[in-house]
Design an enzyme around this catalytic site. Structure first.
Site, PDB file in Angstrom:
ATOM      1  N   LYS A 106       4.920   2.517   3.780  1.00 26.48           N
ATOM      2  CA  LYS A 106       3.569   2.567   3.201  1.00 26.48           C
ATOM      3  C   LYS A 106       3.453   3.850   2.401  1.00 26.48           C
ATOM      4  CE  LYS A 106      -0.248   0.044   3.278  1.00 26.48           C
ATOM      5  NZ  LYS A 106      -0.367  -1.402   3.509  1.00 26.48           N
TER       6      LYS A 106
HETATM    7  P1  NAD Z   1      -9.868  -3.005  -2.146  1.00 27.47           P
HETATM    8  O1  NAD Z   1      -9.876  -1.591  -2.549  1.00 27.47           O
HETATM    9  O2  NAD Z   1      -9.649  -4.062  -3.166  1.00 27.47           O
HETATM   10  O3  NAD Z   1     -11.214  -3.386  -1.382  1.00 27.47           O
HETATM   11  C1  NAD Z   1     -11.755  -2.669  -0.328  1.00 27.47           C
HETATM   12  C2  NAD Z   1     -13.240  -3.002  -0.290  1.00 27.47           C
HETATM   13  O4  NAD Z   1     -13.826  -2.420   0.871  1.00 27.47           O
HETATM   14  C3  NAD Z   1     -13.993  -2.460  -1.508  1.00 27.47           C
HETATM   15  O5  NAD Z   1     -14.868  -3.455  -1.994  1.00 27.47           O
HETATM   16  C4  NAD Z   1     -14.747  -1.268  -0.938  1.00 27.47           C
HETATM   17  O6  NAD Z   1     -15.951  -0.994  -1.629  1.00 27.47           O
HETATM   18  C5  NAD Z   1     -15.007  -1.719   0.485  1.00 27.47           C
HETATM   19  N1  NAD Z   1     -15.217  -0.609   1.413  1.00 27.47           N
HETATM   20  C6  NAD Z   1     -14.603   0.598   1.441  1.00 27.47           C
HETATM   21  N2  NAD Z   1     -15.074   1.350   2.431  1.00 27.47           N
HETATM   22  C7  NAD Z   1     -15.998   0.591   3.055  1.00 27.47           C
HETATM   23  C8  NAD Z   1     -16.853   0.817   4.173  1.00 27.47           C
HETATM   24  N3  NAD Z   1     -16.825   1.970   4.835  1.00 27.47           N
HETATM   25  N4  NAD Z   1     -17.672  -0.185   4.554  1.00 27.47           N
HETATM   26  C9  NAD Z   1     -17.706  -1.357   3.891  1.00 27.47           C
HETATM   27  N5  NAD Z   1     -16.933  -1.610   2.827  1.00 27.47           N
HETATM   28  C10 NAD Z   1     -16.100  -0.648   2.412  1.00 27.47           C
HETATM   29  O7  NAD Z   1      -8.768  -3.097  -0.971  1.00 27.47           O
HETATM   30  P2  NAD Z   1      -7.984  -4.368  -0.452  1.00 27.47           P
HETATM   31  O8  NAD Z   1      -6.704  -4.436  -1.164  1.00 27.47           O
HETATM   32  O9  NAD Z   1      -8.883  -5.542  -0.427  1.00 27.47           O
HETATM   33  O10 NAD Z   1      -7.656  -3.904   1.047  1.00 27.47           O
HETATM   34  C11 NAD Z   1      -8.582  -4.031   2.104  1.00 27.47           C
HETATM   35  C12 NAD Z   1      -7.834  -3.981   3.424  1.00 27.47           C
HETATM   36  O11 NAD Z   1      -6.840  -5.015   3.450  1.00 27.47           O
HETATM   37  C13 NAD Z   1      -7.084  -2.689   3.714  1.00 27.47           C
HETATM   38  O12 NAD Z   1      -7.096  -2.433   5.095  1.00 27.47           O
HETATM   39  C14 NAD Z   1      -5.668  -3.019   3.275  1.00 27.47           C
HETATM   40  O13 NAD Z   1      -4.702  -2.206   3.915  1.00 27.47           O
HETATM   41  C15 NAD Z   1      -5.579  -4.454   3.723  1.00 27.47           C
HETATM   42  N6  NAD Z   1      -4.528  -5.227   3.055  1.00 27.47           N
HETATM   43  C16 NAD Z   1      -4.500  -5.376   1.700  1.00 27.47           C
HETATM   44  C17 NAD Z   1      -3.497  -6.143   1.110  1.00 27.47           C
HETATM   45  C18 NAD Z   1      -3.454  -6.421  -0.372  1.00 27.47           C
HETATM   46  O14 NAD Z   1      -2.640  -7.247  -0.776  1.00 27.47           O
HETATM   47  N7  NAD Z   1      -4.283  -5.818  -1.195  1.00 27.47           N
HETATM   48  C19 NAD Z   1      -2.507  -6.718   1.905  1.00 27.47           C
HETATM   49  C20 NAD Z   1      -2.566  -6.560   3.293  1.00 27.47           C
HETATM   50  C21 NAD Z   1      -3.589  -5.812   3.849  1.00 27.47           C
END
Ligand code: NAD
Length: 475
Positions: A106
Site C-alpha cells: 500500500k
Molecule cells: P474516494 O476518495 O473516492 O471516496 C471517499 C469518500 O468518502 C469521499 O466522498 C469523501 O468525501 C468521503 N469521506 C471522507 N471522509 C469522510 C468522513 N469522515 N465521513 C464521511 N465521508 C467521508 O475513495 P474510495 O476510493 O471510494 O475509497 C473509499 C474506501 O474504500 C477506502 O477505505 C479505500 O481504502 C477503500 N477501497 C477503495 C478501492 C478502490 O478501488 N478505490 C478498493 C478497495 C478498497
C-alpha cells in the site's frame, strides 16, 4: 471517528491473531506472515506557487510471498505509517482470499488533493512516482499500485507515463500500475469494480437463506433499506448499482459535511451531482439534513455500508449501531473492539478483505491484459457470434419443415447472438471471483463450531493459502 493513529495495524493484527489461534500454524510462520516486511518513507520537495513544498509519502510492502505486490496509493492528510502498513496487510489477506497472485502492499501521500490544481497535482504525483520507480517500488514485476482514497484514473495515468519515460525499453511498462483510463492501457469496468464487487458480494450473500437468517433478515435485496457512508468511488458505485439494479432503497448518505436522509430513498445520481457542484450533501432537495453525520451510522436500517475510511465504527458507537448486516466497503471501518461488540449483538459483518476485493480483482485482469498486450475478447468475440449464428440458422431452418412453424424472437436473437466484449468478460470474472470467495469463507463459517463470523473465516482461508505458499518455498 475514533483515533486510529497507532491503532489500525493493531486492529488488523488482533483480527489476524484471532484467526491464527484457531489454526494449526507454527508460531514462527504465524509471526512471519503477520509482520510488515518493509516500509519506505520518502520526503521530496516540489516548487509550486513560487515556493518549495515538502511532501511525505510511503510505500509499504507487507508480504512478498507472491510478486508483484499490489495495493493502492492514497492521497489524504491523515496518511501515516501505521495506516499504510495496516492497509498493506489487508491487501495480503485480500489477495489470498480472492486468489489474485499478488503479495500485499500500500502507498500513501500526505496531501489534501482538493487544495491543489490539476497541473500541480500532476507535478507532485510524477515526483512521488519518480522516487518510488527509481527504487523499484513501482515496477510491473515487483510492485504494482492502484487507486485508493483521493486518487483515480488520472493519477494512475501520470504514474504509468512517468514509469514509461524512465523505462523506455520495458515492453510491459503499462503493467506497472492499474486503474488507468481505458485509452492509456486501462480495462473496461475498473472504475466501477470495487462498488460492483460490493453489489456482487451482497447478491451472493442473499443467495444463502441460512446466512440471511443469521442476520435476522429475510427475502431478497429488493426493498432493503440501506445507509451508505462516503459517496466516493466505492460508495457511489455500490449505492448506484444496488438502487437501480437490485431494488434497494438508499435511505441515508453520510459524507464529510454531514448526512442526508429520506425514508422514500435518495436519488443517488442526483446526490452525487449535488456533492460535485456544492462540495457536500447539505441542502440536497427533498432530504433531511443532519450536521452530525456519524449519528446516521446508528440509524435503523437493513444494511449499513461504510465506504469512506477506517475506524468509523468504534468502541464508542458500536453498541448503538442498529443495522443487522454491515458490509465493509471501506478498509477497516470497524475496529477490533467494535467488531467484538457487534458480534456479541449478533450483527453479521461481511468483512473488508472480501467485500472490497472487487478493485484488486479487476486490477489483476488489467495487469494480465497489459502483459498480454491484447484486449479481452478481441480474438473470440466474432467467432463466438458466428457459432451462435450457425445454431440459430439451423433451428430456424428446422422449424420451417414443421407443421407448426416457430421463430426465435428478435430480442432473444439480439441477446444470444452477441459475443461478449471486454466489459462483460470483466464483470463475469468479477462475479465468479466474488461468488467463489464468499463460498470459501462461508464453508469455514458453517462447518467449524469454533468459527462464529465471516471475518475469522475469511482470515483462516487467506492465511492457510499464504502459509501453503511459504511452505512450498521451504520456509
Ligand atoms: P474516494 O476518495 O473516492 O471516496 C471517499 C469518500 O468518502 C469521499 O466522498 C469523501 O468525501 C468521503 N469521506 C471522507 N471522509 C469522510 C468522513 N469522515 N465521513 C464521511 N465521508 C467521508 O475513495 P474510495 O476510493 O471510494 O475509497 C473509499 C474506501 O474504500 C477506502 O477505505 C479505500 O481504502 C477503500 N477501497 C477503495 C478501492 C478502490 O478501488 N478505490 C478498493 C478497495 C478498497
Amino acid at each position: 471517528m475514533a483515533d486510529m493513529h497507532g491503532g489500525f495495524s493493531a486492529s488488523v493484527n488482533a483480527m489476524y491473531d484471532q484467526a491464527v489461534a484457531l489454526m494449526d500454524l507454527s508460531p514462527g510462520l504465524a509471526q512471519k506472515i503477520r509482520v510488515c516486511n518493509a516500509t519506505y518513507t520518502v520526503r521530496f520537495g516540489v516548487r509550486l506557487r513560487g515556493a518549495i513544498h515538502t511532501f511525505t509519502g510511503y510505500r509499504s510492502v507487507h508480504s512478498e510471498h507472491m510478486e508483484p505486490v499490489k495495493g493502492g496509493i492514497r492521497y489524504s492528510l491523515a496518511v501515516h505509517q501505521d495506516e499504510v502498513e495496516a492497509l498493506a496487510a489487508l491487501m495480503t489477506y485480500k489477495c489470498a482470499l480472492v486468489e489474485t497472485p499478488f503479495g500485499g502492499s500500500k502507498g500513501g501521500l500526505c496531501i489534501d488533493p482538493r487544495e491543489w490544481e490539476p497541473h500541480e497535482l500532476e507535478q507532485i504525483t510524477r515526483r512521488f512516482a519518480y522516487e518510488l520507480i527509481k527504487r523499484d517500488m513501482i515496477n510491473p514485476a515487483q510492485n504494482v499500485p492502484a487507486p485508493d482514497m483521493g486518487t483515480g484514473e488520472r493519477e494512475m495515468a501520470w504514474i504509468s507515463d512517468q514509469y514509461q519515460r524512465m523505462n523506455t525499453t520495458d515492453i510491459n511498462g503499462r503493467a506497472c500500475v492499474t486503474g488507468k483510463p481505458p485509452h492509456a492501457g486501462g480495462i473496461a469496468g475498473r472504475v466501477e469494480a470495487t462498488g460492483r464487487g460490493v453489489q456482487y458480494a451482497l447478491q451472493e450473500f442473499f443467495r444463502h437463506p441460512d446466512d440471511i437468517a443469521k442476520a435476522g433478515l429475510s427475502g431478497t435485496l429488493d426493498g432493503k433499506r440501506v445507509v451508505v457512508q462516503g459517496l466516493g468511488n466505492v460508495g457511489w458505485h455500490a449505492a448506484q448499482f444496488l438502487s437501480t439494479e437490485d431494488g434497494c432503497k438508499i435511505i441515508a448518505v453520510i459524507e464529510r459535511d454531514g448526512a442526508v436522509q429520506s425514508d422514500d430513498g435518495l436519488d443517488v445520481e442526483a446526490l452525487r451531482a449535488h456533492i460535485q457542484s456544492t462540495g457536500g450533501v447539505k441542502d440536497f432537495p427533498g432530504a433531511t439534513y443532519e450536521a452530525d453525520g456519524s449519528k446516521l451510522l446508528e440509524a435503523e436500517c437493513d444494511i449499513l455500508i461504510p465506504a469512506a475510511l477506517e475506524g468509523t465504527i468504534h468502541e464508542g458507537n458500536a453498541a448503538r449501531v442498529q443495522a443487522p448486516l454491515i458490509i465493509e466497503a471501506a478498509n477497516g471501518p470497524v475496529t477490533a473492539e467494535a467488531n467484538a461488540i457487534l458480534l456479541e449483538k449478533g450483527t453479521v459483518i461481511i468483512p473488508d478483505l472480501y467485500a472490497n476485493a472487487g478493485g484488486v480483482t479487476v486490477s489483476y485482469f488489467e495487469w494480465v491484459k497489459n502483459l498480454s498486450h491484447i484486449r479481452f475478447g478481441r480474438m473470440q468475440r466474432r467467432a463466438e457470434e458466428a457459432r451462435h449464428h450457425v445454431l440459430v440458422n439451423e433451428l430456424e431452418r428446422l422449424s420451417k419443415n414443421r407443421d407448426v412453424a416457430w421463430t426465435l424472437s428478435d430480442d432473444f436473437k439480439k441477446n444470444y447472438l452477441r459475443g461478449a466484449g471486454e466489459l462483460e468478460l470483466v464483470r463475469s470474472g468479477l462475479d465468479d471471483t466474488m461468488r467463489g470467495a464468499y463460498q470459501s469463507m462461508r464453508e469455514v463459517w458453517h462447518d467449524r463450531d469454533d468459527v462464529h463470523d465471516l471475518r475469522t473465516a475469511g482470515f483462516i482461508v487467506a492465511i492457510s493459502r499464504i502459509a501453503a505458499t511459504y511452505q512450498a518455498k521451504g520456509l
